[in-house]
Scaffold this motif. Structure first.
Motif, PDB file in Angstrom:
ATOM      1  N   PHE A  22       0.828  -1.201   0.000  1.00 65.91           N
ATOM      2  CA  PHE A  22       0.000   0.000   0.000  1.00 65.91           C
ATOM      3  C   PHE A  22       0.869   1.259   0.000  1.00 65.91           C
ATOM      4  O   PHE A  22       0.549   2.243  -0.662  1.00 65.91           O
ATOM      5  N   ALA A  23       1.974   1.225   0.735  1.00 63.79           N
ATOM      6  CA  ALA A  23       2.880   2.382   0.794  1.00 63.79           C
ATOM      7  C   ALA A  23       3.497   2.663  -0.572  1.00 63.79           C
ATOM      8  O   ALA A  23       3.719   3.823  -0.923  1.00 63.79           O
ATOM      9  N   LYS A  24       3.748   1.611  -1.345  1.00 65.30           N
ATOM     10  CA  LYS A  24       4.288   1.805  -2.701  1.00 65.30           C
ATOM     11  C   LYS A  24       3.259   2.498  -3.594  1.00 65.30           C
ATOM     12  O   LYS A  24       3.611   3.324  -4.426  1.00 65.30           O
ATOM     13  N   GLU A  25       1.986   2.149  -3.413  1.00 66.00           N
ATOM     14  CA  GLU A  25       0.919   2.737  -4.221  1.00 66.00           C
ATOM     15  C   GLU A  25       0.622   4.178  -3.831  1.00 66.00           C
ATOM     16  O   GLU A  25       0.481   5.038  -4.684  1.00 66.00           O
ATOM     17  N   SER A  26       0.501   4.430  -2.523  1.00 68.55           N
ATOM     18  CA  SER A  26       0.007   5.734  -2.072  1.00 68.55           C
ATOM     19  C   SER A  26       1.104   6.786  -1.926  1.00 68.55           C
ATOM     20  O   SER A  26       0.835   7.964  -2.008  1.00 68.55           O
ATOM     21  N   LYS A  27       2.309   6.379  -1.667  1.00 66.90           N
ATOM     22  CA  LYS A  27       3.462   7.273  -1.479  1.00 66.90           C
ATOM     23  C   LYS A  27       3.332   8.158  -0.236  1.00 66.90           C
ATOM     24  O   LYS A  27       4.259   8.851   0.127  1.00 66.90           O
ATOM     25  N   LYS A  28       2.174   8.170   0.423  1.00 67.09           N
ATOM     26  CA  LYS A  28       1.984   8.979   1.625  1.00 67.09           C
ATOM     27  C   LYS A  28       2.149   8.142   2.892  1.00 67.09           C
ATOM     28  O   LYS A  28       2.599   8.653   3.907  1.00 67.09           O
ATOM     29  N   LEU A  29       1.772   6.889   2.821  1.00 65.87           N
ATOM     30  CA  LEU A  29       1.895   6.008   3.970  1.00 65.87           C
ATOM     31  C   LEU A  29       3.367   5.669   4.162  1.00 65.87           C
ATOM     32  O   LEU A  29       4.038   5.246   3.230  1.00 65.87           O
ATOM     33  N   GLU A  30       3.865   5.872   5.368  1.00 66.61           N
ATOM     34  CA  GLU A  30       5.282   5.654   5.641  1.00 66.61           C
ATOM     35  C   GLU A  30       5.448   4.539   6.670  1.00 66.61           C
ATOM     36  O   GLU A  30       4.897   4.610   7.764  1.00 66.61           O
ATOM     37  N   LEU A  31       6.190   3.510   6.297  1.00 71.01           N
ATOM     38  CA  LEU A  31       6.496   2.434   7.229  1.00 71.01           C
ATOM     39  C   LEU A  31       7.493   2.961   8.255  1.00 71.01           C
ATOM     40  O   LEU A  31       8.513   3.538   7.882  1.00 71.01           O
ATOM     41  N   LYS A  32       7.186   2.768   9.545  1.00 69.24           N
ATOM     42  CA  LYS A  32       8.075   3.295  10.576  1.00 69.24           C
ATOM     43  C   LYS A  32       8.872   2.195  11.260  1.00 69.24           C
ATOM     44  O   LYS A  32      10.087   2.302  11.391  1.00 69.24           O
ATOM     45  N   ALA A  33       8.171   1.152  11.720  1.00 67.15           N
ATOM     46  CA  ALA A  33       8.848   0.099  12.485  1.00 67.15           C
ATOM     47  C   ALA A  33       7.932  -1.114  12.581  1.00 67.15           C
ATOM     48  O   ALA A  33       6.759  -1.062  12.230  1.00 67.15           O
ATOM     49  N   ALA A  34       8.508  -2.197  13.082  1.00 63.54           N
ATOM     50  CA  ALA A  34       7.727  -3.414  13.335  1.00 63.54           C
ATOM     51  C   ALA A  34       8.292  -4.094  14.576  1.00 63.54           C
ATOM     52  O   ALA A  34       9.467  -3.921  14.914  1.00 63.54           O
ATOM     53  N   TYR A  35       7.446  -4.858  15.221  1.00 67.83           N
ATOM     54  CA  TYR A  35       7.867  -5.681  16.349  1.00 67.83           C
ATOM     55  C   TYR A  35       7.478  -7.111  16.003  1.00 67.83           C
ATOM     56  O   TYR A  35       6.296  -7.426  15.862  1.00 67.83           O
ATOM     57  N   VAL A  36       8.497  -7.949  15.795  1.00 68.22           N
ATOM     58  CA  VAL A  36       8.267  -9.332  15.395  1.00 68.22           C
ATOM     59  C   VAL A  36       9.195 -10.228  16.195  1.00 68.22           C
ATOM     60  O   VAL A  36      10.406  -9.983  16.240  1.00 68.22           O
TER      61      VAL A  36
END
Length: 162
Positions: free
Chosen positions: A99-113
């Motif tokens: 989705f971030a690739k499509e919208s360019k506004k959504l920014e991935l920040k971090a993950a907890y895995v």
């Protein structure tokens, strides 16, 4: 205890429960996406069994500390939404990354895995990993292929001697 403090305590417990159950947690900055994009994203995540919420950063921080999860605080700045993946470690990261690739506004920040906090680059790498089921299938296929060839060869030898 006043009413506001009780409400916050309930929210912290809710977040802690979700953090405890989730196989993966992905934090994203959603600032700048349209309502239509947000609605479409929420629908796609919901259909995949991923819980997507916006909570106050301080409440998320308290919930994480109650579970001894360290390292999320630097990513809890500004408007942050959280995707809780319960079924699969990689699915939430994959859907949000796409989705971030499509919208360019959504920014991935971090993950907890799996007890580790990943930065934005780590989330992108996590998104490229196939699901557990696919990896198991590939592994079994790689085991089956040589065995099938061996059986075929032994069968051919047996038929040639007969």
């Amino acid at each position: 205890m006043n009413k506001n403090k009780q409400v916050k305590e309930v929210k912290v417990n809710e977040i802690a429960e979700k953090l405890g159950k989730a196989k993966s947690v992905v934090l994203v900055s959603y600032q700048g996406i349209t309502v239509e994009q947000d609605t479409a994203l929420r629908k796609k995540l919901r259909e995949s069994g991923i819980d997507y919420k916006v909570y106050k950063n301080t409440l998320v921080s308290r919930a994480a500390k109650s579970l001894n999860i360290e390292g999320l605080d630097p990513y809890l700045e500004g408007p942050v939404s959280i995707a809780f993946g319960y079924e699969n470690e990689t699915l939430a990261a994959k859907l949000l990354s796409d989705f971030a690739k499509e919208s360019k506004k959504l920014e991935l920040k971090a993950a907890y895995v799996d007890g580790s906090v990943l930065d934005a680059e780590g989330v992108k790498m996590l998104a490229t990993i196939p699901s557990k089921e696919v990896l198991i299938g590939k592994f079994l296929g790689s085991i089956k292929s040589p065995l099938s060839n061996l059986v075929y060869m032994l069968n051919a030898v047996a038929e040639s001697k007969a």
